[in-house]
Motif scaffolding. Structure first.
Motif, PDB file in Angstrom:
ATOM      1  N   LEU A  64       0.842  -1.202   0.000  1.00  0.00           N
ATOM      2  CA  LEU A  64       0.000   0.000   0.000  1.00  0.00           C
ATOM      3  C   LEU A  64       0.873   1.247   0.000  1.00  0.00           C
ATOM      4  CD1 LEU A  64      -2.904   1.237   0.442  1.00  0.00           C
ATOM      5  CD2 LEU A  64      -2.393   1.192   2.896  1.00  0.00           C
ATOM      6  N   ILE A  65       0.508   2.191  -0.881  1.00  0.00           N
ATOM      7  CA  ILE A  65       1.209   3.481  -0.913  1.00  0.00           C
ATOM      8  C   ILE A  65       0.199   4.555  -0.537  1.00  0.00           C
ATOM      9  CG2 ILE A  65       2.431   5.160  -2.355  1.00  0.00           C
ATOM     10  CD1 ILE A  65       3.222   2.835  -4.187  1.00  0.00           C
ATOM     11  N   ILE A  66       0.455   5.263   0.549  1.00  0.00           N
ATOM     12  CA  ILE A  66      -0.460   6.330   0.987  1.00  0.00           C
ATOM     13  C   ILE A  66       0.089   7.674   0.530  1.00  0.00           C
ATOM     14  CG2 ILE A  66      -1.541   7.450   2.981  1.00  0.00           C
ATOM     15  CD1 ILE A  66      -1.416   4.785   4.439  1.00  0.00           C
ATOM     16  N   LEU A  67      -0.756   8.417  -0.191  1.00  0.00           N
ATOM     17  CA  LEU A  67      -0.346   9.741  -0.675  1.00  0.00           C
ATOM     18  C   LEU A  67      -0.925  10.789   0.261  1.00  0.00           C
ATOM     19  CD1 LEU A  67      -0.997   9.363  -4.508  1.00  0.00           C
ATOM     20  CD2 LEU A  67       1.220   9.541  -3.350  1.00  0.00           C
ATOM     21  N   SER A  68      -0.063  11.427   1.053  1.00  0.00           N
ATOM     22  CA  SER A  68      -0.559  12.457   1.983  1.00  0.00           C
ATOM     23  C   SER A  68       0.279  13.725   1.904  1.00  0.00           C
ATOM     24  CB  SER A  68      -0.624  11.918   3.411  1.00  0.00           C
ATOM     25  OG  SER A  68       0.593  11.328   3.781  1.00  0.00           O
ATOM     26  N   VAL A  69       0.623  14.076   0.655  1.00  0.00           N
ATOM     27  CA  VAL A  69       1.221  15.398   0.419  1.00  0.00           C
ATOM     28  C   VAL A  69       0.073  16.361   0.103  1.00  0.00           C
ATOM     29  CG1 VAL A  69       3.402  14.454  -0.458  1.00  0.00           C
ATOM     30  CG2 VAL A  69       1.569  15.005  -2.071  1.00  0.00           C
ATOM     31  N   LYS A  70       0.356  17.667   0.125  1.00  0.00           N
ATOM     32  CA  LYS A  70      -0.666  18.650  -0.248  1.00  0.00           C
ATOM     33  C   LYS A  70      -0.996  18.463  -1.734  1.00  0.00           C
ATOM     34  CE  LYS A  70      -0.692  21.472   3.477  1.00  0.00           C
ATOM     35  NZ  LYS A  70      -1.849  21.459   4.375  1.00  0.00           N
ATOM     36  N   PRO A  71      -2.234  18.780  -2.147  1.00  0.00           N
ATOM     37  CA  PRO A  71      -2.581  18.607  -3.574  1.00  0.00           C
ATOM     38  C   PRO A  71      -1.589  19.320  -4.491  1.00  0.00           C
ATOM     39  CG  PRO A  71      -4.521  19.211  -2.303  1.00  0.00           C
ATOM     40  CD  PRO A  71      -3.372  19.279  -1.354  1.00  0.00           C
ATOM     41  N   GLN A  72      -1.138  20.523  -4.077  1.00  0.00           N
ATOM     42  CA  GLN A  72      -0.210  21.269  -4.943  1.00  0.00           C
ATOM     43  C   GLN A  72       1.183  20.652  -4.994  1.00  0.00           C
ATOM     44  OE1 GLN A  72      -2.000  22.451  -2.413  1.00  0.00           O
ATOM     45  NE2 GLN A  72      -0.915  23.973  -1.184  1.00  0.00           N
ATOM     46  N   ASP A  73       1.491  19.739  -4.042  1.00  0.00           N
ATOM     47  CA  ASP A  73       2.790  19.045  -4.070  1.00  0.00           C
ATOM     48  C   ASP A  73       2.715  17.716  -4.805  1.00  0.00           C
ATOM     49  OD1 ASP A  73       4.313  20.944  -2.728  1.00  0.00           O
ATOM     50  OD2 ASP A  73       3.681  20.201  -0.761  1.00  0.00           O
ATOM     51  N   PHE A  74       1.504  17.325  -5.198  1.00  0.00           N
ATOM     52  CA  PHE A  74       1.370  16.026  -5.887  1.00  0.00           C
ATOM     53  C   PHE A  74       2.250  15.940  -7.141  1.00  0.00           C
ATOM     54  CE2 PHE A  74      -1.634  13.027  -8.331  1.00  0.00           C
ATOM     55  CZ  PHE A  74      -0.915  11.909  -7.931  1.00  0.00           C
ATOM     56  N   PRO A  75       2.328  17.043  -7.947  1.00  0.00           N
ATOM     57  CA  PRO A  75       3.201  16.950  -9.130  1.00  0.00           C
ATOM     58  C   PRO A  75       4.650  16.597  -8.782  1.00  0.00           C
ATOM     59  CG  PRO A  75       1.770  18.861  -9.325  1.00  0.00           C
ATOM     60  CD  PRO A  75       1.559  18.309  -7.934  1.00  0.00           C
ATOM     61  N   SER A  76       5.111  16.990  -7.581  1.00  0.00           N
ATOM     62  CA  SER A  76       6.508  16.714  -7.212  1.00  0.00           C
ATOM     63  C   SER A  76       6.749  15.230  -6.937  1.00  0.00           C
ATOM     64  CB  SER A  76       6.915  17.538  -5.983  1.00  0.00           C
ATOM     65  OG  SER A  76       6.318  17.010  -4.805  1.00  0.00           O
ATOM     66  N   VAL A  77       5.658  14.460  -6.853  1.00  0.00           N
ATOM     67  CA  VAL A  77       5.737  13.032  -6.521  1.00  0.00           C
ATOM     68  C   VAL A  77       5.576  12.164  -7.773  1.00  0.00           C
ATOM     69  CG1 VAL A  77       4.405  11.215  -5.362  1.00  0.00           C
ATOM     70  CG2 VAL A  77       4.816  13.367  -4.182  1.00  0.00           C
ATOM     71  N   GLN A  78       4.819  12.726  -8.732  1.00  0.00           N
ATOM     72  CA  GLN A  78       4.288  11.895  -9.826  1.00  0.00           C
ATOM     73  C   GLN A  78       5.337  11.134 -10.636  1.00  0.00           C
ATOM     74  OE1 GLN A  78       1.873  14.698 -11.963  1.00  0.00           O
ATOM     75  NE2 GLN A  78       0.448  14.900 -10.263  1.00  0.00           N
ATOM     76  N   GLU A  79       6.337  11.865 -11.126  1.00  0.00           N
ATOM     77  CA  GLU A  79       7.269  11.232 -12.068  1.00  0.00           C
ATOM     78  C   GLU A  79       8.008  10.061 -11.405  1.00  0.00           C
ATOM     79  OE1 GLU A  79       9.627  14.134 -14.274  1.00  0.00           O
ATOM     80  OE2 GLU A  79      11.031  12.487 -14.695  1.00  0.00           O
ATOM     81  N   ALA A  80       8.531  10.335 -10.192  1.00  0.00           N
ATOM     82  CA  ALA A  80       9.314   9.302  -9.497  1.00  0.00           C
ATOM     83  C   ALA A  80       8.438   8.102  -9.141  1.00  0.00           C
ATOM     84  CB  ALA A  80       9.931   9.899  -8.247  1.00  0.00           C
ATOM     85  N   LEU A  81       7.181   8.377  -8.733  1.00  0.00           N
ATOM     86  CA  LEU A  81       6.318   7.272  -8.317  1.00  0.00           C
ATOM     87  C   LEU A  81       5.868   6.444  -9.520  1.00  0.00           C
ATOM     88  CD1 LEU A  81       4.988   5.878  -5.967  1.00  0.00           C
ATOM     89  CD2 LEU A  81       3.102   7.505  -6.066  1.00  0.00           C
ATOM     90  N   ARG A  82       5.532   7.129 -10.580  1.00  0.00           N
ATOM     91  CA  ARG A  82       5.092   6.433 -11.801  1.00  0.00           C
ATOM     92  C   ARG A  82       6.176   5.456 -12.285  1.00  0.00           C
ATOM     93  NH1 ARG A  82       1.735   8.410 -16.502  1.00  0.00           N
ATOM     94  NH2 ARG A  82       2.505   7.277 -18.294  1.00  0.00           N
ATOM     95  N   ALA A  83       7.438   5.848 -12.091  1.00  0.00           N
ATOM     96  CA  ALA A  83       8.554   5.026 -12.585  1.00  0.00           C
ATOM     97  C   ALA A  83       8.723   3.725 -11.800  1.00  0.00           C
ATOM     98  CB  ALA A  83       9.842   5.846 -12.541  1.00  0.00           C
ATOM     99  N   VAL A  84       8.239   3.701 -10.544  1.00  0.00           N
ATOM    100  CA  VAL A  84       8.520   2.524  -9.704  1.00  0.00           C
ATOM    101  C   VAL A  84       7.286   1.732  -9.266  1.00  0.00           C
ATOM    102  CG1 VAL A  84      10.695   3.453  -8.814  1.00  0.00           C
ATOM    103  CG2 VAL A  84       8.568   3.965  -7.611  1.00  0.00           C
TER     104      VAL A  84
END
Ligand SMILES: NC(=O)C1=CN([C@@H]2O[C@H](COP(=O)(O)OP(=O)(O)OC[C@H]3O[C@@H](n4cnc5c(N)ncnc54)[C@H](O)[C@@H]3O)[C@@H](O)[C@H]2O)C=CC1
Ligand SMILES: O=C(O)[C@@H]1CCC=N1
Length: 267
Positions: A64-84
């Protein structure tokens, strides 16, 4: 179950503490991804599990991966997470206004649960509404529900759209309560009390009144009537509230919060 939390601020930490309190995850199976240095130090002080500042390939091994960053910080997570990210994983997002479809698209991942908790989750007294994409199977959903229930109570919603209203009502709700409590304490200070005395009078009033709502066999109108004597002090206050349309103001504020959640959904 192996759990990774990305973004360990107020809510991420509340979830982490609840899972550990109820032994729902072993520390060695618990990954906390947090980019803030001060925040990382705070996390380290209570040793919740493995702490890292970056999203690396190891994330792909968690159930399970829980995403609990602010909505405006979600883009900072996307690329790295999508890759793995790997297909068997489940994503649980608590980000306000970020839709399941959006998460599915940017992560190229199907199994997504979207939830809206609130800060009393820190005490195990939160309320969380949640919904899920069809690709989340019943076993996965039940496991996540058990985790959420460690933070308080929960309600499953069929319609994702309703999460905007949940965000406005119970997600933001604690702030409205604190706002009212703060105004009452201010009134106490204006009438000459020290802050500590005013706070004691107000907090115990709120606590006792909450229990009356929960246990008395009376409607809210009846409870109000039982306090407000004809021609008395409460009536004088209520008249002033009505003259200022206080109820309409509160309702309008909550509808504004719902609107903001809808706006966030549009990106
Ligand atoms: N605070 C509340 O009452 C509630 C918040 N939410 C939602 O929960 C989410 C988190 O809210 P809070 O905990 O209040 O925010 P917060 O600001 O306290 O925590 C977010 C954390 O994410 C970290 N972060 C940001 N970008 C990151 C990245 N790329 N990698 C790793 N860590 C990163 C930040 O350093 C911060 O510690 C938001 O999306 C919010 O909409 C939902 C319900 C209630
Ligand atoms: O204010 C916010 O956007 C978040 C969502 C609900 C509570 N805090």
């Amino acid at each position: 179950m192996k759990i990774a939390i990305i973004g360990c601020g107020n809510m991420g930490l509340a979830f982490a503490r609840a899972f550990l309190k109820f032994d729902l995850v072993k520390k060695e199976d618990f990954l906390l991804v947090e980019k803030g240095e001060d925040r990382m130090e705070k996390l380290s002080s209570f040793q919740p599990g493995v702490i890292t500042g970056v999203i690396g390939p190891q994330i792909g091994t968690y159930d399970l991966i829980i995403l609990s960053v602010k909505p405006q910080d979600f883009p900072s997570v996307q690329e790295a997470l999508r890759a793995v990210i790997t297909p068997n994983q489940v994503v649980l997002s608590i980000m306000a206004g970020v839709t399941i479809a959006n998460i599915q698209t940017v992560l190229d991942h199907k199994a997504v649960i979207r939830a809206m908790p609130n800060t009393p989750a820190m005490l195990g007294m939160g309320i969380t509404a949640y919904t899920a994409s069809p690709e989340v199977d019943m076993t996965q959903l039940r496991k996540v529900e058990n985790l959420i229930n460690a933070t308080g109570r929960s309600v499953f919603l069929e319609e994702e759209e309703q999460l905007n209203a949940v965000t406005a009502l119970s997600g933001s709700g604690p702030a409205y309560f604190f706002y009212v409590v703060k105004a009452m304490i201010e009134a106490g200070k204006k009438m000459g009390f020290e802050e500590s005395v005013a706070a004691l009078l107000v907090k115990q009033t709120m606590l006792g009144s909450f229990h009356l709502i929960n246990t008395a066999d009376k409607s809210l109108d009846e409870l109000i009537k039982a306090v407000a004597s004809k021609g008395g002090t409460t009536e004088a206050a209520l008249k002033q509230f009505e003259a200022g349309n206080l109820d309409e103001t509160l309702i309008g504020g909550i509808l504004a919060a719902q609107m903001r959640s809808k706006e966030l959904s549009k990106g």
